[in-house]
Design an enzyme around this catalytic site. Structure first.
Site, mmCIF file in Angstrom:
data_model
loop_
_atom_site.group_PDB
_atom_site.id
_atom_site.type_symbol
_atom_site.label_atom_id
_atom_site.label_comp_id
_atom_site.label_asym_id
_atom_site.label_seq_id
_atom_site.Cartn_x
_atom_site.Cartn_y
_atom_site.Cartn_z
ATOM 1 N N THR A 1 0.811 -1.214 0.000
ATOM 2 C CA THR A 1 0.000 0.000 0.000
ATOM 3 C C THR A 1 0.849 1.270 0.000
ATOM 4 O O THR A 1 1.968 1.271 0.531
ATOM 5 C CB THR A 1 -0.907 0.010 1.256
ATOM 6 O OG1 THR A 1 -1.479 1.313 1.413
ATOM 7 C CG2 THR A 1 -0.123 -0.301 2.528
ATOM 8 N N TYR B 1 -1.685 0.021 10.008
ATOM 9 C CA TYR B 1 -1.934 -0.696 8.747
ATOM 10 C C TYR B 1 -0.698 -0.622 7.845
ATOM 11 O O TYR B 1 -0.161 -1.642 7.399
ATOM 12 C CB TYR B 1 -3.163 -0.097 8.059
ATOM 13 C CG TYR B 1 -3.322 -0.508 6.626
ATOM 14 C CD1 TYR B 1 -3.428 -1.855 6.278
ATOM 15 C CD2 TYR B 1 -3.348 0.451 5.600
ATOM 16 C CE1 TYR B 1 -3.558 -2.239 4.947
ATOM 17 C CE2 TYR B 1 -3.484 0.073 4.278
ATOM 18 C CZ TYR B 1 -3.582 -1.262 3.958
ATOM 19 O OH TYR B 1 -3.700 -1.638 2.644
#
Ligand code: UDP
Length: 334
Positions: free
Chosen positions: A124, A148
């Site tokens: 990501t 995350y």
């Protein structure tokens, strides 16, 4: 003449019942592979598994992962399964570290035991943190600001370590904001609860929720709202097929950004949703969400030049329009 024996190549797709994973399975099937989905159905949908077998199992259960490799003998893995919500990761970091990192480690160890040494990994842009640069390249330092992003960066490190120690070949894709739905209407984005901007805007436009809250209007951007780079899910999964072929051709380890290269503020996305829905989308201005970066925009030159990839459907009208059609349809049932 002897009939040619065609062996069908299987690819293990973790998280293949989810939003991106299910679109990847469709692309894999179109490209001639058999996608074998491994998914615990915690957020995915059995109904989204349409292109190959479904193994219901959890990556934290190493025996189940081992059994899936033994039964199907995939030539490669596409690893989508993960917890992926920035806000949640700030509230419950332990879960993110356990599920994402331990899950990936189990998967990698089982893959190596089964002599499966090729993995396409979903990373990501959140691994870049809150960067100063306007356009991020793969060489931008990775300094994630939420749990995350940190968990995904840790998995990237694990891949690099196992590559050095065990010859695990990997392609890492750093996604920007994935949006849209299968233009043929077979698949789409369905989360329960939904937290993502575009599906929430559509729900607000359809009167299925009261209003969309803008998370912060005091960011140092032209209109005060966060800027993101949105990429159509069909463009994104097309890159995965190219990444898989890259690995099967023996081209080795590489990380690629996947984004459109264009940044849009939350207010610009709201305006685009108003155009697509041809109506009002009620909006409330709210506080910042913890863990959000100001601006994340991809430089995707490397994917273009080396993979021959381009984002052909990643305009806001196409992404919101395809998502809109999906949301008007019946959706998945548990
Ligand atoms: N966003 C917002 N209101 C919402 C959901 C998201 O203003 O109800 C903003 C969020 O702060 C971010 C952008 O929309 O700047 C995209 O957020 P999303 O959750 O869709 O994806 P993320 O960037 O977290 O992966």
């Amino acid at each position: 003449m002897e009939a040619m024996q065609m062996t069908v190549q299987k690819v293990l797709v973790t998280g293949g019942a989810g939003y991106i994973g299910s679109h990847a399975c469709k692309a894999l099937a179109k490209a001639g592979f058999v996608p074998v989905v491994f998914d615990n159905l915690s957020t995915g949908w059995a109904e989204a598994v349409k292109f190959g077998p479904l193994v219901v199992g959890d990556l934290l259960d190493q025996d189940a992962v081992r059994a899936a490799f033994a039964e199907h003998q995939p030539v490669a893995v596409m690893h989508f399964a993960a917890l992926s919500l920035v806000g949640d990761s700030m509230k419950d970091p332990g879960r993110y570290w356990r599920v994402n990192v331990t899950g990936a480690l189990n998967l990698i160890e089982c893959a190596l035991e089964a002599d499966c040494k090729k993995i396409v990994f979903s990373s990501t842009c959140a691994t870049y943190g809150d960067p100063d640069s306007l356009e991020l390249t793969e060489d931008t330092p990775q300094a994630p600001i939420n749990a995350y992003g940190k968990s995904k960066r840790a998995i990237e490190d694990i891949l690099r370590d196992f590559s050095a120690s065990h010859g695990l070949d990997h392609v890492i894709f750093r996604y920007f904001n994935v949006a849209g739905a299968d233009p043929e209407g077979e698949l789409g984005e369905q989360h329960d609860p939904e937290t993502h901007l575009i599906p929430l805007l559509i729900a607000a436009a359809l009167g299925r929720r009261a209003a969309l809250t803008i998370y912060g209007t005091d960011y140092p951007t032209p209109d005060g709202t966060c800027v993101r780079d949105y990429v159509h899910v069909t463009d994104l999964v097309d890159a995965h097929i190219k990444g898989l072929r890259w690995l099967l051709d023996g081209r080795g380890n590489r990380a690629f950004n996947l984004g459109s290269g264009h940044g849009f503020s939350v207010r610009e996305v709201i305006d685009a949703a108003r155009l697509v829905s041809n109506g009002t989308v009620p909006v409330i201005e709210g506080a910042r969400r913890e863990g959000d970066a100001t601006s994340l925009v991809s430089g995707s030159k490397r994917a273009q030049e080396e993979l021959g990839w381009s984002a052909v459907r990643s305009t806001l009208p196409d992404m919101i329009g395809d998502a809109w059609k999906w949301h008007l349809g019946r959706g998945f049932n548990r």
